[in-house]
Write a protein that holds these residues in place. Structure first.
Motif, PDB file in Angstrom:
ATOM      1  N   GLU A 120       0.887  -1.268  -0.234  1.00  0.00           N
ATOM      2  CA  GLU A 120       0.130  -0.181   0.037  1.00  0.00           C
ATOM      3  C   GLU A 120       0.858   1.309  -0.010  1.00  0.00           C
ATOM      4  OE1 GLU A 120      -2.361  -0.302   3.327  1.00  0.00           O
ATOM      5  OE2 GLU A 120      -3.611  -2.086   2.664  1.00  0.00           O
ATOM      6  N   LYS A 121       2.086   0.959   0.025  1.00  0.00           N
ATOM      7  CA  LYS A 121       3.102   2.191  -0.008  1.00  0.00           C
ATOM      8  C   LYS A 121       2.959   3.221   1.144  1.00  0.00           C
ATOM      9  CE  LYS A 121       3.964   1.588  -4.793  1.00  0.00           C
ATOM     10  NZ  LYS A 121       4.087   1.811  -6.057  1.00  0.00           N
ATOM     11  N   LYS A 122       2.756   2.571   2.251  1.00  0.00           N
ATOM     12  CA  LYS A 122       2.491   3.326   3.597  1.00  0.00           C
ATOM     13  C   LYS A 122       4.026   3.477   4.128  1.00  0.00           C
ATOM     14  CE  LYS A 122      -2.421   2.645   4.616  1.00  0.00           C
ATOM     15  NZ  LYS A 122      -3.428   1.974   5.711  1.00  0.00           N
ATOM     16  N   ARG A 123       4.310   4.495   4.602  1.00  0.00           N
ATOM     17  CA  ARG A 123       5.543   4.724   5.470  1.00  0.00           C
ATOM     18  C   ARG A 123       5.451   4.691   7.016  1.00  0.00           C
ATOM     19  NH1 ARG A 123      10.413   4.470   3.335  1.00  0.00           N
ATOM     20  NH2 ARG A 123      10.457   4.982   0.904  1.00  0.00           N
ATOM     21  N   SER A 124       4.152   4.883   7.473  1.00  0.00           N
ATOM     22  CA  SER A 124       3.899   5.137   8.839  1.00  0.00           C
ATOM     23  C   SER A 124       3.668   3.665   9.516  1.00  0.00           C
ATOM     24  CB  SER A 124       2.603   5.913   9.065  1.00  0.00           C
ATOM     25  OG  SER A 124       1.544   5.015   8.515  1.00  0.00           O
ATOM     26  N   THR A 125       4.749   3.533  10.592  1.00  0.00           N
ATOM     27  CA  THR A 125       4.710   2.549  11.370  1.00  0.00           C
ATOM     28  C   THR A 125       4.177   2.862  12.752  1.00  0.00           C
ATOM     29  OG1 THR A 125       6.978   2.810  11.767  1.00  0.00           O
ATOM     30  CG2 THR A 125       6.205   1.267  10.141  1.00  0.00           C
ATOM     31  N   ARG A 126       3.397   1.864  13.541  1.00  0.00           N
ATOM     32  CA  ARG A 126       3.188   1.988  14.783  1.00  0.00           C
ATOM     33  C   ARG A 126       4.277   1.885  15.800  1.00  0.00           C
ATOM     34  NH1 ARG A 126      -2.415  -0.869  15.056  1.00  0.00           N
ATOM     35  NH2 ARG A 126      -3.315   0.666  16.295  1.00  0.00           N
ATOM     36  N   HIS A 127       4.671   2.866  16.539  1.00  0.00           N
ATOM     37  CA  HIS A 127       5.882   2.814  17.573  1.00  0.00           C
ATOM     38  C   HIS A 127       5.524   1.801  18.589  1.00  0.00           C
ATOM     39  CE1 HIS A 127       8.414   5.230  15.171  1.00  0.00           C
ATOM     40  NE2 HIS A 127       7.562   6.084  15.046  1.00  0.00           N
ATOM     41  N   THR A 128       4.228   1.840  18.885  1.00  0.00           N
ATOM     42  CA  THR A 128       3.602   1.238  20.318  1.00  0.00           C
ATOM     43  C   THR A 128       3.700  -0.440  19.689  1.00  0.00           C
ATOM     44  OG1 THR A 128       1.104   1.385  19.417  1.00  0.00           O
ATOM     45  CG2 THR A 128       2.200   3.026  21.114  1.00  0.00           C
ATOM     46  N   ASP A 129       3.277  -0.921  18.540  1.00  0.00           N
ATOM     47  CA  ASP A 129       3.439  -2.118  18.080  1.00  0.00           C
ATOM     48  C   ASP A 129       5.123  -2.374  17.992  1.00  0.00           C
ATOM     49  OD1 ASP A 129       0.734  -2.538  17.995  1.00  0.00           O
ATOM     50  OD2 ASP A 129       0.726  -2.253  15.552  1.00  0.00           O
ATOM     51  N   ALA A 130       5.638  -1.837  17.585  1.00  0.00           N
ATOM     52  CA  ALA A 130       7.199  -2.035  17.386  1.00  0.00           C
ATOM     53  C   ALA A 130       7.985  -2.334  18.756  1.00  0.00           C
ATOM     54  CB  ALA A 130       7.976  -0.972  16.721  1.00  0.00           C
ATOM     55  N   ARG A 131       7.386  -1.422  19.848  1.00  0.00           N
ATOM     56  CA  ARG A 131       7.817  -1.650  21.135  1.00  0.00           C
ATOM     57  C   ARG A 131       7.163  -2.875  21.681  1.00  0.00           C
ATOM     58  NH1 ARG A 131       6.043   3.780  23.144  1.00  0.00           N
ATOM     59  NH2 ARG A 131       6.914   5.102  21.419  1.00  0.00           N
ATOM     60  N   ARG A 132       6.135  -3.057  21.634  1.00  0.00           N
ATOM     61  CA  ARG A 132       5.495  -4.454  22.118  1.00  0.00           C
ATOM     62  C   ARG A 132       6.096  -5.222  21.553  1.00  0.00           C
ATOM     63  NH1 ARG A 132      -0.531  -6.718  21.795  1.00  0.00           N
ATOM     64  NH2 ARG A 132      -0.521  -8.110  23.175  1.00  0.00           N
ATOM     65  N   TYR A 133       6.311  -5.379  20.247  1.00  0.00           N
ATOM     66  CA  TYR A 133       6.964  -6.508  19.362  1.00  0.00           C
ATOM     67  C   TYR A 133       8.274  -6.870  20.066  1.00  0.00           C
ATOM     68  CZ  TYR A 133       9.178  -8.924  15.501  1.00  0.00           C
ATOM     69  OH  TYR A 133       9.752  -9.988  14.686  1.00  0.00           O
ATOM     70  N   SER A 134       9.083  -5.626  20.524  1.00  0.00           N
ATOM     71  CA  SER A 134      10.257  -5.835  20.862  1.00  0.00           C
ATOM     72  C   SER A 134      10.633  -6.483  22.207  1.00  0.00           C
ATOM     73  CB  SER A 134      11.113  -4.593  20.870  1.00  0.00           C
ATOM     74  OG  SER A 134      11.210  -4.044  19.618  1.00  0.00           O
ATOM     75  N   PHE A 135       9.451  -5.918  23.193  1.00  0.00           N
ATOM     76  CA  PHE A 135       9.370  -6.268  24.530  1.00  0.00           C
ATOM     77  C   PHE A 135       8.929  -7.710  24.548  1.00  0.00           C
ATOM     78  CE2 PHE A 135       6.678  -7.150  28.125  1.00  0.00           C
ATOM     79  CZ  PHE A 135       7.464  -6.770  29.357  1.00  0.00           C
ATOM     80  N   ILE A 136       8.046  -8.231  23.758  1.00  0.00           N
ATOM     81  CA  ILE A 136       7.509  -9.802  23.780  1.00  0.00           C
ATOM     82  C   ILE A 136       8.783 -10.637  23.180  1.00  0.00           C
ATOM     83  CG2 ILE A 136       6.286 -11.658  22.653  1.00  0.00           C
ATOM     84  CD1 ILE A 136       4.007  -9.395  22.700  1.00  0.00           C
ATOM     85  N   PHE A 137       9.541 -10.149  22.458  1.00  0.00           N
ATOM     86  CA  PHE A 137      10.785 -10.889  22.056  1.00  0.00           C
ATOM     87  C   PHE A 137      11.769 -11.008  22.936  1.00  0.00           C
ATOM     88  CE2 PHE A 137       9.439 -11.752  17.625  1.00  0.00           C
ATOM     89  CZ  PHE A 137      10.145 -12.774  17.173  1.00  0.00           C
ATOM     90  N   LEU A 138      11.975  -9.810  23.632  1.00  0.00           N
ATOM     91  CA  LEU A 138      12.916  -9.718  24.825  1.00  0.00           C
ATOM     92  C   LEU A 138      12.542 -10.915  25.774  1.00  0.00           C
ATOM     93  CD1 LEU A 138      15.323  -8.611  26.298  1.00  0.00           C
ATOM     94  CD2 LEU A 138      13.988  -6.725  27.111  1.00  0.00           C
ATOM     95  N   ALA A 139      11.063 -10.716  26.161  1.00  0.00           N
ATOM     96  CA  ALA A 139      10.684 -11.707  27.135  1.00  0.00           C
ATOM     97  C   ALA A 139      10.831 -13.280  26.797  1.00  0.00           C
ATOM     98  CB  ALA A 139       9.109 -11.449  27.491  1.00  0.00           C
ATOM     99  N   GLY A 140      10.680 -13.269  25.449  1.00  0.00           N
ATOM    100  CA  GLY A 140      10.778 -14.858  25.132  1.00  0.00           C
ATOM    101  C   GLY A 140      12.351 -15.017  24.994  1.00  0.00           C
ATOM    102  N   PHE A 141      13.293 -14.133  24.801  1.00  0.00           N
ATOM    103  CA  PHE A 141      14.792 -14.417  24.882  1.00  0.00           C
ATOM    104  C   PHE A 141      15.059 -14.779  26.353  1.00  0.00           C
ATOM    105  CE2 PHE A 141      18.986 -12.700  25.484  1.00  0.00           C
ATOM    106  CZ  PHE A 141      19.678 -13.268  24.673  1.00  0.00           C
ATOM    107  N   VAL A 142      14.607 -14.016  27.012  1.00  0.00           N
ATOM    108  CA  VAL A 142      14.964 -14.343  28.516  1.00  0.00           C
ATOM    109  C   VAL A 142      14.525 -15.951  28.893  1.00  0.00           C
ATOM    110  CG1 VAL A 142      14.198 -13.765  31.030  1.00  0.00           C
ATOM    111  CG2 VAL A 142      14.945 -12.108  29.332  1.00  0.00           C
ATOM    112  N   LEU A 143      13.111 -16.133  28.578  1.00  0.00           N
ATOM    113  CA  LEU A 143      12.729 -17.623  28.795  1.00  0.00           C
ATOM    114  C   LEU A 143      13.597 -18.452  27.968  1.00  0.00           C
ATOM    115  CD1 LEU A 143       8.681 -16.842  28.613  1.00  0.00           C
ATOM    116  CD2 LEU A 143      10.193 -17.470  30.774  1.00  0.00           C
ATOM    117  N   ILE A 144      14.046 -18.107  26.794  1.00  0.00           N
ATOM    118  CA  ILE A 144      14.798 -19.284  25.805  1.00  0.00           C
ATOM    119  C   ILE A 144      16.172 -19.289  26.747  1.00  0.00           C
ATOM    120  CG2 ILE A 144      15.857 -19.603  23.878  1.00  0.00           C
ATOM    121  CD1 ILE A 144      13.029 -20.424  23.962  1.00  0.00           C
ATOM    122  N   THR A 145      16.692 -18.281  27.156  1.00  0.00           N
ATOM    123  CA  THR A 145      18.097 -18.322  27.948  1.00  0.00           C
ATOM    124  C   THR A 145      17.993 -19.176  29.151  1.00  0.00           C
ATOM    125  OG1 THR A 145      18.611 -16.305  26.986  1.00  0.00           O
ATOM    126  CG2 THR A 145      19.785 -17.056  28.990  1.00  0.00           C
TER     127      THR A 145
END
Length: 192
Positions: free
Chosen positions: A154-179
């Motif tokens: 759709e050639k949209k440039r806008s990204t939602r920063h809250t989704d990116a932060r939540r995505y990163s936070f969930i991956f960080l929590a997953g990384f801790v659990l995997i560690t």
């Protein structure tokens, strides 16, 4: 970003199928190769703990396990940006399911009823943590990739920063659990 439960159900079902496929593969495996694997596993399970402890130290075992899992998580985390790495984590998860099913069936065949104890104490604990975490992170990664593909189309440039932060936070929590599960796995492997 809300978790897609249909996709999670599909991945959990695929994981269950891969575990069953691994165990069926072991059951229907014949020949000298199977006999060699049984001999190796039997010697490991019946060896004295002093003999097995010399094979690897806790640190080297943990590092080997951790690097493999951390690399998979990094590639999955970067998949919305790279897109080509999207299938890596689901594929890794399914391969883990195949190896878990194969290992469990082989352990039962070699050790008999005592094999249940080996499965519950050595194979199951870290996999009860890792496999659900991989499923959830796979769903998140796939969803983020689909969102990114839609934005590109759709050639949209806008990204939602809250989704990116939540995505990163969930991956960080997953990384801790995997560690933590890697620590557990290294502890269990070196204490056979």
């Amino acid at each position: 970003m809300k978790l897609n439960y249909r996709l999670l159900t599909v991945l959990l079902f695929a994981l269950a199928v891969s575990i069953c496929a691994g165990s069926f593969f072991e059951v229907f495996m014949t020949g000298e190769g199977k006999q060699q694997i049984e001999n190796i596993l039997g010697s490991l399970l019946n060896a004295e703990s002093d003999d097995v402890m010399g094979l690897s130290s806790f640190g080297s075992c943990f590092l080997r396990i951790f690097v493999k899992n951390a690399l998979m998580l990094l590639l999955a985390y970067l998949s919305p940006a790279l897109l080509i790495t999207m299938p890596i984590l689901p594929s890794f998860m399914l391969l883990r399911g195949l190896s878990l099913g194969f290992s469990a069936a082989m352990t039962l065949e070699v050790a008999g009823v005592k094999g249940i104890l080996y499965i519950v104490t050595i194979l199951l604990p870290q996999n009860l943590i890792q496999l659900p975490v991989y499923c959830i992170l796979s769903v998140l990664s796939i969803q983020a990739c689909v969102t990114r593909i839609r934005q590109i189309s759709e050639k949209k440039r806008s990204t939602r920063h809250t989704d990116a932060r939540r995505y990163s936070f969930i991956f960080l929590a997953g990384f801790v659990l995997i560690t933590l599960s890697c620590l557990l796995e290294a502890l269990l492997v070196t204490s056979i």
